[in-house]
Design an enzyme around this catalytic site. Structure first.
Site, PDB file in Angstrom:
ATOM      1  N   MET A   1       0.851  -1.606  -0.025  1.00  0.00           N
ATOM      2  CA  MET A   1      -0.077   0.158  -0.008  1.00  0.00           C
ATOM      3  C   MET A   1       0.879   1.032  -0.011  1.00  0.00           C
ATOM      4  SD  MET A   1       0.148   1.650   3.147  1.00  0.00           S
ATOM      5  CE  MET A   1      -1.591   2.321   3.116  1.00  0.00           C
ATOM      6  N   TYR A   2       2.129   1.157   0.124  1.00  0.00           N
ATOM      7  CA  TYR A   2       3.097   2.321   0.225  1.00  0.00           C
ATOM      8  C   TYR A   2       2.785   2.980  -1.465  1.00  0.00           C
ATOM      9  CZ  TYR A   2       4.646   0.957   4.556  1.00  0.00           C
ATOM     10  OH  TYR A   2       4.981   0.464   5.994  1.00  0.00           O
ATOM     11  N   SER A   3       2.545   4.202  -1.486  1.00  0.00           N
ATOM     12  CA  SER A   3       2.369   4.889  -2.762  1.00  0.00           C
ATOM     13  C   SER A   3       1.597   3.882  -3.661  1.00  0.00           C
ATOM     14  CB  SER A   3       3.905   4.957  -3.392  1.00  0.00           C
ATOM     15  OG  SER A   3       4.474   5.979  -2.700  1.00  0.00           O
ATOM     16  N   LEU A   4       0.531   3.077  -3.219  1.00  0.00           N
ATOM     17  CA  LEU A   4      -0.157   2.164  -3.735  1.00  0.00           C
ATOM     18  C   LEU A   4       0.608   1.257  -5.014  1.00  0.00           C
ATOM     19  CD1 LEU A   4      -3.358   4.362  -4.106  1.00  0.00           C
ATOM     20  CD2 LEU A   4      -3.139   2.688  -2.477  1.00  0.00           C
TER      21      LEU A   4
ATOM     22  N   LYS B   1       4.386  -6.404   2.755  1.00  0.00           N
ATOM     23  CA  LYS B   1       3.208  -6.579   3.669  1.00  0.00           C
ATOM     24  C   LYS B   1       1.769  -6.824   2.806  1.00  0.00           C
ATOM     25  CE  LYS B   1       4.994  -3.293   7.041  1.00  0.00           C
ATOM     26  NZ  LYS B   1       5.671  -2.562   6.094  1.00  0.00           N
TER      27      LYS B   1
END
Length: 323
Positions: free
Chosen positions: A58-61, A87
């Site tokens: 989910m970091y920067s999608l 993750k």
């Protein structure tokens, strides 16, 4: 750089883990660096001996995983020379089954992450949070199948209640499935609630802690009232995590740092790396010089009196970071 076992596994990692959330798509958060701006920072970490890297889908999608994969393939000769963690759990889109810890989402997510990372496997596959809507048996079996398929070598968990980790471990052991070997939890000098139940459980079960926010989003890195970074001044999550009065802790860190003649960040990180159960704190860096304090902290050993000075001002906090 010092190297340690990842929990009680046989795998060795650097005593610092570089958090890759800072690198990806600046359109996601204004403090995020794109791949070219990130390269000198990550290169400095590699040159300093860092071999452990943590990201998430989910970091920067997804863009963080893409940048992470591109940079690590450039900076290491062999895939087996570094330990890569990512993750699963968070909402990736508004499409059905694109969040949570269902078998459907886990199986889709591991393949998507591997594609973005440009690798055949991750060393550590972590559940980003607990999913109250999916039976833990479904989650643990799906994660076990990911390991059996060779797509992940170990499993890890992140912020949750101690009873939830205990339940997941019991379910895995009961069925002969893969257990969690790490806990990525919220832990630092300004937030020590994990010492009540989670860290004793990790010690008992041989689970290595890899704390996030080791400097409390910069709170422990500078005197109270001193201007911060773009991230520290625009991060609404950080503001919600540290909304209380932690000035006593900040002053204690400043006092010990002044006595040692070192920056505050070194003292706060050295304290954390000296705590039982901690394998490697996850540090973020937007500039190569930010890594200097983290690397120096690896060799900084605090005296018992200094530890007592740092710990004495702590006041209990509401539980934060589980959601």
């Amino acid at each position: 750089m010092r190297y340690v076992r990842m929990g009680q596994t046989g795998t060795t990692v650097s005593a610092l883990c570089l958090g890759m959330m800072t690198y990806g798509d600046p359109g996601w958060r204004e403090w995020v660096l794109d791949v070219e701006a990130a390269e000198p920072v990550v290169r400095a970490a590699v040159d300093a001996g860092v071999t452990f890297f943590d990201t998430a889908d989910m970091y920067s999608l997804g863009a963080s995983e893409q940048v992470t994969g591109r940079l690590l393939s450039r900076l290491f000769e062999r895939r087996e020379d570094y330990v890569l963690a990512t993750k699963v759990f968070q909402q990736m889109s508004d499409r059905p089954n694109d969040a949570g810890l269902s078998r459907t989402h886990i199986m889709n997510s591991i393949d998507a992450s591997l594609s973005r990372l440009g690798t055949d496997y991750v060393d550590l596959y972590q559940i980003h949070r607990w999913d109250p809507h999916t039976p833990i048996e479904e989650t643990m079996e799906a994660l076990h199948d990911v390991v059996r398929a060779g797509k992940a070598r170990y499993l890890g968990a992140s912020s949750m209640w101690a009873w939830q980790l205990a339940k997941a471990q019991h379910v895995a052991e009961w069925h002969g499935w893969t257990r969690f070997v790490t806990m990525q939890n919220h832990y630092n000098l300004a937030y020590r609630e994990e010492e009540r139940e989670m860290l004793p459980l990790c010690l008992d079960q041989g689970v290595g802690a890899i704390p996030w926010s080791p400097l409390a989003r910069g709170l422990l890195a500078r005197p109270a009232g001193e201007g911060g970074t773009t991230r520290s001044t625009t991060d609404s999550i950080g503001a919600s995590l540290y909304a209380g009065d932690d000035s006593g802790v900040v002053e204690a860190v400043a006092k010990v740092a002044d006595g040692r003649g070192v920056p505050m960040a070194q003292v706060a990180l050295a304290w954390l790396m000296g705590r039982p159960a901690v394998t490697a704190p996850i540090v973020g860096a937007s500039k190569a010089r930010h890594l200097d304090d983290a690397v120096a902290a690896v060799d900084l050993v605090l005296s018992d009196d200094e530890v007592a000075t740092l710990e004495e001002p702590y006041v209990p906090h509401p539980v934060r970071g589980h959601h």
